[in-house]
Design an enzyme around this catalytic site. Structure first.
Site, PDB file in Angstrom:
ATOM      1  N   CYS A   2       2.100 -34.532   4.695  1.00 54.55           N
ATOM      2  CA  CYS A   2       3.348 -33.786   4.854  1.00 54.55           C
ATOM      3  C   CYS A   2       3.688 -33.012   3.586  1.00 54.55           C
ATOM      4  O   CYS A   2       3.222 -33.332   2.512  1.00 54.55           O
ATOM      5  CB  CYS A   2       4.555 -34.656   5.208  1.00 54.55           C
ATOM      6  SG  CYS A   2       4.356 -35.560   6.750  1.00 54.55           S
ATOM      7  N   GLY A  28       0.080 -30.258   6.424  1.00 50.40           N
ATOM      8  CA  GLY A  28       0.572 -30.659   7.736  1.00 50.40           C
ATOM      9  C   GLY A  28       0.644 -29.472   8.662  1.00 50.40           C
ATOM     10  O   GLY A  28       1.252 -28.457   8.303  1.00 50.40           O
ATOM     11  N   ASN A 102       8.505 -37.021   2.471  1.00 48.37           N
ATOM     12  CA  ASN A 102       7.049 -37.089   2.385  1.00 48.37           C
ATOM     13  C   ASN A 102       6.717 -38.468   1.836  1.00 48.37           C
ATOM     14  O   ASN A 102       7.150 -38.820   0.751  1.00 48.37           O
ATOM     15  CB  ASN A 102       6.525 -35.998   1.445  1.00 48.37           C
ATOM     16  CG  ASN A 102       5.023 -36.099   1.191  1.00 48.37           C
ATOM     17  OD1 ASN A 102       4.526 -35.674   0.166  1.00 48.37           O
ATOM     18  ND2 ASN A 102       4.286 -36.677   2.133  1.00 48.37           N
ATOM     19  N   GLY A 103       5.967 -39.226   2.598  1.00 48.55           N
ATOM     20  CA  GLY A 103       5.596 -40.556   2.139  1.00 48.55           C
ATOM     21  C   GLY A 103       5.563 -41.540   3.283  1.00 48.55           C
ATOM     22  O   GLY A 103       5.411 -41.149   4.443  1.00 48.55           O
ATOM     23  N   CYS A 238      -1.059 -40.826  -6.882  1.00 40.84           N
ATOM     24  CA  CYS A 238      -2.151 -40.970  -5.916  1.00 40.84           C
ATOM     25  C   CYS A 238      -3.356 -40.132  -6.348  1.00 40.84           C
ATOM     26  O   CYS A 238      -3.257 -38.911  -6.495  1.00 40.84           O
ATOM     27  CB  CYS A 238      -1.669 -40.504  -4.547  1.00 40.84           C
ATOM     28  SG  CYS A 238      -2.999 -40.326  -3.342  1.00 40.84           S
ATOM     29  N   TYR A 244      -8.536 -34.569  -2.243  1.00 40.17           N
ATOM     30  CA  TYR A 244      -8.522 -33.864  -0.969  1.00 40.17           C
ATOM     31  C   TYR A 244      -7.216 -33.132  -0.630  1.00 40.17           C
ATOM     32  O   TYR A 244      -7.244 -31.985  -0.210  1.00 40.17           O
ATOM     33  CB  TYR A 244      -8.862 -34.843   0.161  1.00 40.17           C
ATOM     34  CG  TYR A 244      -8.696 -34.249   1.545  1.00 40.17           C
ATOM     35  CD1 TYR A 244      -9.649 -33.374   2.051  1.00 40.17           C
ATOM     36  CD2 TYR A 244      -7.568 -34.521   2.309  1.00 40.17           C
ATOM     37  CE1 TYR A 244      -9.487 -32.800   3.312  1.00 40.17           C
ATOM     38  CE2 TYR A 244      -7.405 -33.945   3.563  1.00 40.17           C
ATOM     39  CZ  TYR A 244      -8.362 -33.098   4.061  1.00 40.17           C
ATOM     40  OH  TYR A 244      -8.201 -32.527   5.284  1.00 40.17           O
ATOM     41  N   CYS A 387      -4.726 -46.420   3.730  1.00 42.81           N
ATOM     42  CA  CYS A 387      -3.628 -46.145   2.810  1.00 42.81           C
ATOM     43  C   CYS A 387      -2.319 -46.290   3.565  1.00 42.81           C
ATOM     44  O   CYS A 387      -2.174 -45.772   4.664  1.00 42.81           O
ATOM     45  CB  CYS A 387      -3.743 -44.719   2.276  1.00 42.81           C
ATOM     46  SG  CYS A 387      -2.258 -44.187   1.410  1.00 42.81           S
TER      47      CYS A 387
HETATM   48  P1  5GP Z   1     -15.209 -38.063   8.281  1.00 41.99           P
HETATM   49  O1  5GP Z   1     -16.117 -37.315   9.143  1.00 41.99           O
HETATM   50  O2  5GP Z   1     -15.912 -38.919   7.287  1.00 41.99           O
HETATM   51  O3  5GP Z   1     -14.228 -38.854   9.081  1.00 41.99           O
HETATM   52  O4  5GP Z   1     -14.297 -37.021   7.499  1.00 41.99           O
HETATM   53  C1  5GP Z   1     -14.688 -36.436   6.310  1.00 41.99           C
HETATM   54  C2  5GP Z   1     -14.060 -35.079   6.221  1.00 41.99           C
HETATM   55  O5  5GP Z   1     -12.662 -35.164   6.470  1.00 41.99           O
HETATM   56  C3  5GP Z   1     -14.234 -34.450   4.868  1.00 41.99           C
HETATM   57  O6  5GP Z   1     -14.742 -33.143   5.060  1.00 41.99           O
HETATM   58  C4  5GP Z   1     -12.827 -34.375   4.278  1.00 41.99           C
HETATM   59  O7  5GP Z   1     -12.612 -33.111   3.672  1.00 41.99           O
HETATM   60  C5  5GP Z   1     -11.916 -34.536   5.432  1.00 41.99           C
HETATM   61  N1  5GP Z   1     -10.772 -35.421   5.146  1.00 41.99           N
HETATM   62  C6  5GP Z   1     -10.608 -36.352   4.196  1.00 41.99           C
HETATM   63  N2  5GP Z   1      -9.416 -36.959   4.284  1.00 41.99           N
HETATM   64  C7  5GP Z   1      -8.785 -36.389   5.314  1.00 41.99           C
HETATM   65  C8  5GP Z   1      -7.486 -36.554   5.889  1.00 41.99           C
HETATM   66  O8  5GP Z   1      -6.661 -37.382   5.474  1.00 41.99           O
HETATM   67  N3  5GP Z   1      -7.196 -35.751   6.965  1.00 41.99           N
HETATM   68  C9  5GP Z   1      -8.090 -34.835   7.448  1.00 41.99           C
HETATM   69  N4  5GP Z   1      -7.720 -34.090   8.489  1.00 41.99           N
HETATM   70  N5  5GP Z   1      -9.294 -34.651   6.936  1.00 41.99           N
HETATM   71  C10 5GP Z   1      -9.649 -35.418   5.878  1.00 41.99           C
HETATM   72 MG    MG Z   2     -13.487 -31.235   4.412  1.00 40.13          MG
END
Ligand code: 5GP
Ligand code: MG
Length: 451
Positions: A2, A28, A102-103, A238, A244, A387
Site C-alpha cells: 500500500c 498497490g 499502510n502496514g 524493513c 522489491y 511477513c
Molecule cells: P514467485 O514466482 O517466486 O512467487 O515470485 C517471484 C517474483 O515475484 C519476482 O519476480 C518478484 O519481483 C516478485 N515479487 C516479490 N515479492 C512480491 C510481492 O510481494 N508481490 C508481488 N506481486 N510480486 C512480488
Molecule cells: Mg519481478
C-alpha cells in the site's frame, strides 16, 4: 504494501495527492482513494482500479480544499469490495475524520473482538477501522489525545495519516518498519508520502523521513508542522523495501534504493568469483531485477543484455488465464530475445523468489528459446517466513524456501545453478548499519502482541 499520501496547505491538494498516488502505483494496484477537506466538510472518492482510471477530471473536481489524504490498495486475498478500500471515513463526536493506513496491525483481531463485544458495528474488514472506533470511543477532548490513546492500544507496523476537517495527523510506528517521508511543495504546503519518488511529480523538496514513533501535526494556524515524539524509537526498517517494494529512485533512510540494488548484484558477482561457470551474458528479469543485474555485470565484466523483454501493458484489467493457461501468464508479460540467447549460457537475476512459480516459468521459457544454460541468481536471501508487518506474503506452506533447500529449488525451477544473497550480504549491500526487520528471512517476529 500500500501507499499513502497527505497534502497540506495547497489549493490543489486532491490533484497533487492523485499525482503522488500515481507515482506510487507500484505499491498497490487494486484500488485508490482520496479524501479532501473544505469548509468543515470531508469529501471522499474511492474506487477499484488504477489511479489513472479512478481519478479523472470529473472525480478530482469533487475533491475541493487545501488538504487531502490518499491511498493505493495492494491486492490481498480477501476484501474485494469497495468497503475494504481507503480512506476510511467516519462521523463521530468531534466531527468528521478520514484515515489512511499502510502496514498491518498484529493485534487487530483482539481489539476488534473487544470493540464488537462492546457494541461496535464494523463496515469493513480493514484493521485500520479499529483505529476509527478507538478514536471515537476515547474520553479525551482533543483529537490528538484521542489518537494517542487509540495508538496505545494499537500494536504492529503502521503509517497513518488522519485528517479532520482542518488538521492532519501523521504517525509512523516506533519501529519505522514502513517508509514515510516529508517534503515541502514548491507551489505551497507540505507532502507526506510512503516513498520519496512521489515528490518528483508534485514538485516537492525532500525535507526528512518521519521519525519512528513520531507524530506530525499539520494545523491551519502554523506554518511548520508540530512534531511530537509519541513513542520511544526502536528503529527496525524493513529490508524488503530495498529488495522489491520501493521504486529504485526512492530514498529511504538517506539511501537510494537503486544504489542498494546495484550493490546486491555486485555482491552476487563477488560471491560467484570462485564458481567455475562460463557465462556469456547477464540477463535481468525486468523490471525489478535490472539494477542488480547491472551491478553484477559491472563487477564481473560480463556483458549486460536485455535477454528478456517485458510487455508493460499487462494491466490488472487483463482477464486471468484459466488454470490450464497459467503458463501463458508469464509469457504474456515476459518474452525471450531468441536471437540473443540461443546457444548461450545466461546468468539470470531476479530480486526474489517467493513461491517459485515465476522463476520456474522463466527458466523453462529461456531454455525453450534455446538458452544453453540458465544460472539463476536472486538478489535477496531465501524467503522462509511470512511477513505480518505489511507485506501480503503467502502462508508459509506456499513459500518455496519453507519446504525446499537451495538444491531442491534449483532442480525444481530447472536452473543449472542457483545462488541467493545471505542475510549479512543483504544488510551490507544496503550499506546503512541498522537493526533491520528481516522476519521474512529469519523468522524474527520482534513485535510482540503485548507491545
Ligand atoms: P514467485 O514466482 O517466486 O512467487 O515470485 C517471484 C517474483 O515475484 C519476482 O519476480 C518478484 O519481483 C516478485 N515479487 C516479490 N515479492 C512480491 C510481492 O510481494 N508481490 C508481488 N506481486 N510480486 C512480488
Ligand atoms: Mg519481478
Amino acid at each position: 504494501m500500500c501507499a499513502i499520501v497527505g497534502i497540506y496547505g495547497n489549493e490543489n491538494a486532491a490533484r497533487l495527492a492523485s499525482l503522488a498516488l500515481f507515482s506510487m502505483q507500484h505499491r498497490g494496484q487494486e484500488a485508490s482513494g482520496i479524501s479532501s477537506s473544505a469548509n468543515g466538510k470531508i469529501s471522499t472518492f474511492k474506487k477499484r482500479g488504477l489511479v489513472s482510471e479512478v481519478f479523472k477530471e470529473n472525480t478530482l473536481s469533487l475533491l475541493k480544499g487545501n488538504m487531502a489524504i490518499g491511498h493505493n490498495r495492494y491486492s490481498t486475498a480477501g476484501g474485494d469490495t469497495l468497503d475494504d478500500t481507503q480512506p476510511i471515513f467516519a462521523k463521530y463526536k468531534l466531527g468528521e475524520i478520514a484515515i489512511v493506513h499502510n502496514g498491518n496491525l498484529i493485534n487487530k483481531s483482539e481489539v476488534r473482538q473487544e470493540l464488537i463485544n462492546d457494541g461496535a458495528i464494523f463496515q469493513s474488514g480493514l484493521d485500520s477501522e479499529n483505529l476509527v472506533h478507538l478514536i471515537a470511543r476515547s474520553s479525551k477532548n482533543k483529537l490528538r489525545d484521542r489518537i494517542k490513546e487509540a495508538l496505545d492500544k494499537t500494536i504492529g507496523a503502521f503509517c497513518f495519516i488522519i485528517q479532520s476537517r482542518s488538521k492532519q495527523f501523521v504517525i509512523r510506528d516506533k519501529y519505522g518498519i514502513r517508509p514515510l517521508s516529508l517534503g515541502k511543495i514548491k507551489s505551497g504546503g507540505y507532502v507526506v508520502a510512503s516513498e520519496t519518488c512521489a515528490f518528483e511529480l508534485v514538485d516537492a523538496m525532500f525535507i526528512r523521513d518521519i521519525k519512528p514513533g513520531e507524530m506530525l501535526i499539520f494545523n491551519n494556524k502554523q506554518e511548520e508542522p508540530e512534531s511530537i515524539q509519541l513513542f520511544k524509537e526502536e528503529y527496525r526498517p524493513c529490508a524488503f523495501e530495498y529488495v522489491y517494494f520501493s521504486r529504485p529512485d526512492s530514498v529511504i533512510d538517506n539511501k537510494t534504493v537503486y544504489e542498494t540494488r546495484e550493490n546486491m548484484g555486485k555482491t552476487l558477482a563477488l560471491n560467484d568469483r570462485n564458481n567455475n561457470i562460463k557465462i556469456d551474458m547477464v540477463v535481468p528479469v525486468p523490471d525489478s531485477g535490472v539494477p542488480a543485474a547491472l551491478g553484477y555485470a559491472n563487477e564481473s565484466g560480463i556483458p549486460f543484455k536485455y535477454g528478456i523483454i517485458r510487455n508493460h501493458y499487462i494491466g490488472r484489467t487483463f482477464i486471468e488465464p484459466t488454470q490450464e493457461m497459467r503458463s501463458l501468464k508469464v509469457k504474456m508479460k515476459l518474452s525471450p530475445m531468441r536471437s540473443l540467447i540461443k546457444g548461450k549460457s545466461l546468468l539470470v537475476i531476479d530480486d526474489s523468489i517467493v513461491r517459485g512459480t515465476t522463476s520456474k516459468r522463466i527458466v523453462r521459457m529461456l531454455k525453450d528459446a534455446g538458452a544453453k544454460e540458465v544460472h539463476f541468481r536472486v538478489a535477496s536471501p531465501e524467503i522462509k517466513f511470512p511477513c505480518y508487518y505489511g507485506i501480503d506474503t503467502p502462508n508459509k506452506e506456499e513459500l518455496i524456501s519453507f519446504s525446499m533447500n537451495k538444491n531442491e529449488i534449483c532442480s525444481h525451477i530447472g536452473a543449472d545453478t542457483l545462488e541467493y544473497l545471505s542475510i549479512d550480504d543483504l544488510v551490507s549491500a544496503i550499506g546503512v548499519e541498522r537493526n533491520y526487520a528481516l522476519e521474512s528471512f529469519n523468522g524474527d517476529y520482534f513485535i510482540k502482541n503485548n507491545g
